[in-house]
Design a protein around this motif. Sequence first.
Motif, PDB file in Angstrom:
ATOM      1  N   TYR A 256       2.519   4.305  11.118  1.00 49.95           N
ATOM      2  CA  TYR A 256       3.070   5.658  11.107  1.00 49.95           C
ATOM      3  C   TYR A 256       4.529   5.690  11.551  1.00 49.95           C
ATOM      4  O   TYR A 256       5.326   6.466  11.015  1.00 49.95           O
ATOM      5  N   ARG A 257       4.890   4.836  12.489  1.00 50.33           N
ATOM      6  CA  ARG A 257       6.266   4.814  13.010  1.00 50.33           C
ATOM      7  C   ARG A 257       7.273   4.467  11.917  1.00 50.33           C
ATOM      8  O   ARG A 257       8.459   4.768  12.047  1.00 50.33           O
ATOM      9  N   HIS A 258       6.826   3.795  10.869  1.00 51.72           N
ATOM     10  CA  HIS A 258       7.726   3.420   9.771  1.00 51.72           C
ATOM     11  C   HIS A 258       7.135   3.899   8.440  1.00 51.72           C
ATOM     12  O   HIS A 258       7.240   3.202   7.423  1.00 51.72           O
ATOM     13  N   LEU A 259       6.553   5.082   8.452  1.00 47.80           N
ATOM     14  CA  LEU A 259       5.797   5.568   7.309  1.00 47.80           C
ATOM     15  C   LEU A 259       6.590   5.593   5.997  1.00 47.80           C
ATOM     16  O   LEU A 259       6.075   5.152   4.953  1.00 47.80           O
ATOM     17  N   PRO A 260       7.851   6.088   5.984  1.00 43.62           N
ATOM     18  CA  PRO A 260       8.576   6.157   4.699  1.00 43.62           C
ATOM     19  C   PRO A 260       8.772   4.790   4.047  1.00 43.62           C
ATOM     20  O   PRO A 260       8.987   4.718   2.833  1.00 43.62           O
ATOM     21  N   ASP A 261       8.693   3.715   4.823  1.00 52.45           N
ATOM     22  CA  ASP A 261       8.896   2.371   4.255  1.00 52.45           C
ATOM     23  C   ASP A 261       7.734   1.939   3.369  1.00 52.45           C
ATOM     24  O   ASP A 261       7.872   1.026   2.551  1.00 52.45           O
ATOM     25  N   ARG A 262       6.573   2.564   3.584  1.00 57.66           N
ATOM     26  CA  ARG A 262       5.353   2.198   2.832  1.00 57.66           C
ATOM     27  C   ARG A 262       5.102   0.690   2.894  1.00 57.66           C
ATOM     28  O   ARG A 262       4.715   0.049   1.897  1.00 57.66           O
ATOM     29  N   SER A 263       5.308   0.111   4.064  1.00 56.63           N
ATOM     30  CA  SER A 263       5.133  -1.337   4.225  1.00 56.63           C
ATOM     31  C   SER A 263       3.688  -1.770   4.024  1.00 56.63           C
ATOM     32  O   SER A 263       3.402  -2.950   3.831  1.00 56.63           O
ATOM     33  N   PHE A 264       2.777  -0.808   4.046  1.00 57.96           N
ATOM     34  CA  PHE A 264       1.355  -1.099   3.901  1.00 57.96           C
ATOM     35  C   PHE A 264       0.891  -1.004   2.446  1.00 57.96           C
ATOM     36  O   PHE A 264      -0.302  -1.180   2.160  1.00 57.96           O
ATOM     37  N   TYR A 265       1.810  -0.719   1.521  1.00 61.44           N
ATOM     38  CA  TYR A 265       1.424  -0.507   0.119  1.00 61.44           C
ATOM     39  C   TYR A 265       0.682  -1.712  -0.455  1.00 61.44           C
ATOM     40  O   TYR A 265      -0.384  -1.573  -1.084  1.00 61.44           O
ATOM     41  N   ASP A 266       1.234  -2.910  -0.289  1.00 66.85           N
ATOM     42  CA  ASP A 266       0.614  -4.100  -0.882  1.00 66.85           C
ATOM     43  C   ASP A 266      -0.800  -4.316  -0.357  1.00 66.85           C
ATOM     44  O   ASP A 266      -1.695  -4.686  -1.123  1.00 66.85           O
ATOM     45  N   GLU A 267      -0.992  -4.097   0.929  1.00 63.54           N
ATOM     46  CA  GLU A 267      -2.338  -4.299   1.472  1.00 63.54           C
ATOM     47  C   GLU A 267      -3.287  -3.213   0.994  1.00 63.54           C
ATOM     48  O   GLU A 267      -4.449  -3.492   0.698  1.00 63.54           O
ATOM     49  N   TYR A 268      -2.809  -1.992   0.898  1.00 58.03           N
ATOM     50  CA  TYR A 268      -3.662  -0.928   0.370  1.00 58.03           C
ATOM     51  C   TYR A 268      -4.090  -1.286  -1.051  1.00 58.03           C
ATOM     52  O   TYR A 268      -5.268  -1.188  -1.401  1.00 58.03           O
ATOM     53  N   ARG A 269      -3.151  -1.705  -1.860  1.00 59.15           N
ATOM     54  CA  ARG A 269      -3.453  -2.034  -3.255  1.00 59.15           C
ATOM     55  C   ARG A 269      -4.435  -3.199  -3.328  1.00 59.15           C
ATOM     56  O   ARG A 269      -5.356  -3.202  -4.146  1.00 59.15           O
ATOM     57  N   ARG A 270      -4.235  -4.199  -2.471  1.00 59.14           N
ATOM     58  CA  ARG A 270      -5.117  -5.366  -2.468  1.00 59.14           C
ATOM     59  C   ARG A 270      -6.551  -4.991  -2.123  1.00 59.14           C
ATOM     60  O   ARG A 270      -7.505  -5.541  -2.665  1.00 59.14           O
ATOM     61  N   ARG A 271      -6.700  -4.032  -1.230  1.00 60.69           N
ATOM     62  CA  ARG A 271      -8.036  -3.643  -0.788  1.00 60.69           C
ATOM     63  C   ARG A 271      -8.685  -2.607  -1.711  1.00 60.69           C
ATOM     64  O   ARG A 271      -9.867  -2.312  -1.567  1.00 60.69           O
ATOM     65  N   CYS A 272      -7.937  -2.039  -2.629  1.00 61.24           N
ATOM     66  CA  CYS A 272      -8.424  -0.944  -3.476  1.00 61.24           C
ATOM     67  C   CYS A 272      -9.315  -1.513  -4.585  1.00 61.24           C
ATOM     68  O   CYS A 272      -8.829  -2.032  -5.590  1.00 61.24           O
ATOM     69  N   PHE A 273     -10.635  -1.387  -4.416  1.00 62.23           N
ATOM     70  CA  PHE A 273     -11.559  -2.089  -5.302  1.00 62.23           C
ATOM     71  C   PHE A 273     -11.774  -1.404  -6.656  1.00 62.23           C
ATOM     72  O   PHE A 273     -12.444  -1.962  -7.527  1.00 62.23           O
ATOM     73  N   LEU A 274     -11.212  -0.224  -6.868  1.00 62.82           N
ATOM     74  CA  LEU A 274     -11.376   0.446  -8.152  1.00 62.82           C
ATOM     75  C   LEU A 274     -10.464  -0.125  -9.234  1.00 62.82           C
ATOM     76  O   LEU A 274     -10.753   0.025 -10.425  1.00 62.82           O
ATOM     77  N   LEU A 275      -9.369  -0.754  -8.852  1.00 66.54           N
ATOM     78  CA  LEU A 275      -8.390  -1.221  -9.835  1.00 66.54           C
ATOM     79  C   LEU A 275      -9.018  -2.224 -10.797  1.00 66.54           C
ATOM     80  O   LEU A 275      -9.657  -3.188 -10.382  1.00 66.54           O
ATOM     81  N   GLY A 276      -8.839  -1.947 -12.078  1.00 63.65           N
ATOM     82  CA  GLY A 276      -9.404  -2.802 -13.108  1.00 63.65           C
ATOM     83  C   GLY A 276     -10.820  -2.440 -13.500  1.00 63.65           C
ATOM     84  O   GLY A 276     -11.385  -3.041 -14.428  1.00 63.65           O
ATOM     85  N   GLU A 277     -11.408  -1.442 -12.828  1.00 65.96           N
ATOM     86  CA  GLU A 277     -12.804  -1.087 -13.049  1.00 65.96           C
ATOM     87  C   GLU A 277     -12.951   0.188 -13.887  1.00 65.96           C
ATOM     88  O   GLU A 277     -12.099   1.078 -13.830  1.00 65.96           O
ATOM     89  N   PRO A 278     -14.047   0.294 -14.652  1.00 67.80           N
ATOM     90  CA  PRO A 278     -14.351   1.563 -15.309  1.00 67.80           C
ATOM     91  C   PRO A 278     -14.757   2.595 -14.268  1.00 67.80           C
ATOM     92  O   PRO A 278     -15.485   2.282 -13.322  1.00 67.80           O
ATOM     93  N   ILE A 279     -14.256   3.804 -14.419  1.00 65.57           N
ATOM     94  CA  ILE A 279     -14.509   4.850 -13.425  1.00 65.57           C
ATOM     95  C   ILE A 279     -14.889   6.149 -14.118  1.00 65.57           C
ATOM     96  O   ILE A 279     -14.756   6.280 -15.345  1.00 65.57           O
ATOM     97  N   VAL A 280     -15.351   7.090 -13.318  1.00 65.28           N
ATOM     98  CA  VAL A 280     -15.608   8.448 -13.777  1.00 65.28           C
ATOM     99  C   VAL A 280     -14.747   9.383 -12.941  1.00 65.28           C
ATOM    100  O   VAL A 280     -14.766   9.324 -11.708  1.00 65.28           O
ATOM    101  N   ILE A 281     -13.972  10.229 -13.611  1.00 64.40           N
ATOM    102  CA  ILE A 281     -13.132  11.212 -12.929  1.00 64.40           C
ATOM    103  C   ILE A 281     -13.847  12.555 -12.979  1.00 64.40           C
ATOM    104  O   ILE A 281     -14.252  13.016 -14.047  1.00 64.40           O
ATOM    105  N   THR A 282     -14.030  13.166 -11.826  1.00 63.30           N
ATOM    106  CA  THR A 282     -14.663  14.482 -11.767  1.00 63.30           C
ATOM    107  C   THR A 282     -13.582  15.546 -11.657  1.00 63.30           C
ATOM    108  O   THR A 282     -12.803  15.554 -10.701  1.00 63.30           O
TER     109      THR A 282
END
Length: 323
Positions: A256-282
Amino acid sequence: MGTKEQLLCLLESNRERYVSGEKLAEAIGVSRNAVWKAVNALRAEGYEIDAVTNKGYALSQENDLLSPQGIERFLPRDHPFNLIVRKLVDSTNDEARRRAIEGAPEGTVVVAEGQTAGKGRRGKEFFSPTATGIYLSIVLRPALQADRAQYLTTAAAVACAQAIEHVAGKQASIKWVNDIYCNGKKVAGILTEGAVDMESGCFDHAVLGIGVNVKPPAEGFPAPLGDIAGSVCDADEKALRNRLVAEVLDRFWGLYRHLPDRSFYDEYRRRCFLLGEPIVITRDESRVRARAVDLTEDFKLVVELPDKTRLELPYGEVSTAHA
């Protein structure tokens, strides 16, 4: 702090050893009888305190009640948090919001053993039984445009996943945008709410809520949660809720102290298990099949529809296509 609170702080800091009543009395500046009364008062609140003749008192290793003293034991000495722990609240987000409106400073944290009206996204209820989970909300006053509220949610998701892995040893992944999963089950959810200054478009205050199912409820999860929800630990796991609260808070604050930097983007993306998967949007009451193909730099989910059209979703309800 009163005698009871000071005693709990001493017992927490000496959790692995006994401390004599005499030493406790001397440290607090009260009589041994006052210590005895404080011990009984803590026991009445549910704390398991062992007493052995000629050895003194010790907080049981099995004790898992949440307390400011128990949480602070695992936080850095210079932490920025004002910890408020309650047995039961309607919603930690609502309680934190009330305090924010009254002027509570940034870093005020409301933690509860249970909630009677726990809040999830889109008006859903967050199942919040006592003594088995952690439910906390943080008052924030970010210099952040309201349309970037997703930064708060995604930073919290990374911090929560990291904390679960560090404390419980369970691999944690993220379901865009705000849920944490372990072993294919949802174990945590995040809800960000706030009030916006209409002139600047920035937050007057934000409230970040995090709920984690630490242990399975004694009577199990109610339908239809039984097929979806899980817990971080088994029922017989030793005390770790105070440590998990501290780990979540400390890791989130670092991001949070460096929130605008989005330094956590790569880790968020790495952990995001929906990427590449078929999904349903409600959407509203309709369901649309698509494929999650990417994540933009500001955390919008890029989806591809059957006709190959691509959309960027800033928020929404999505699930795996087989769910």
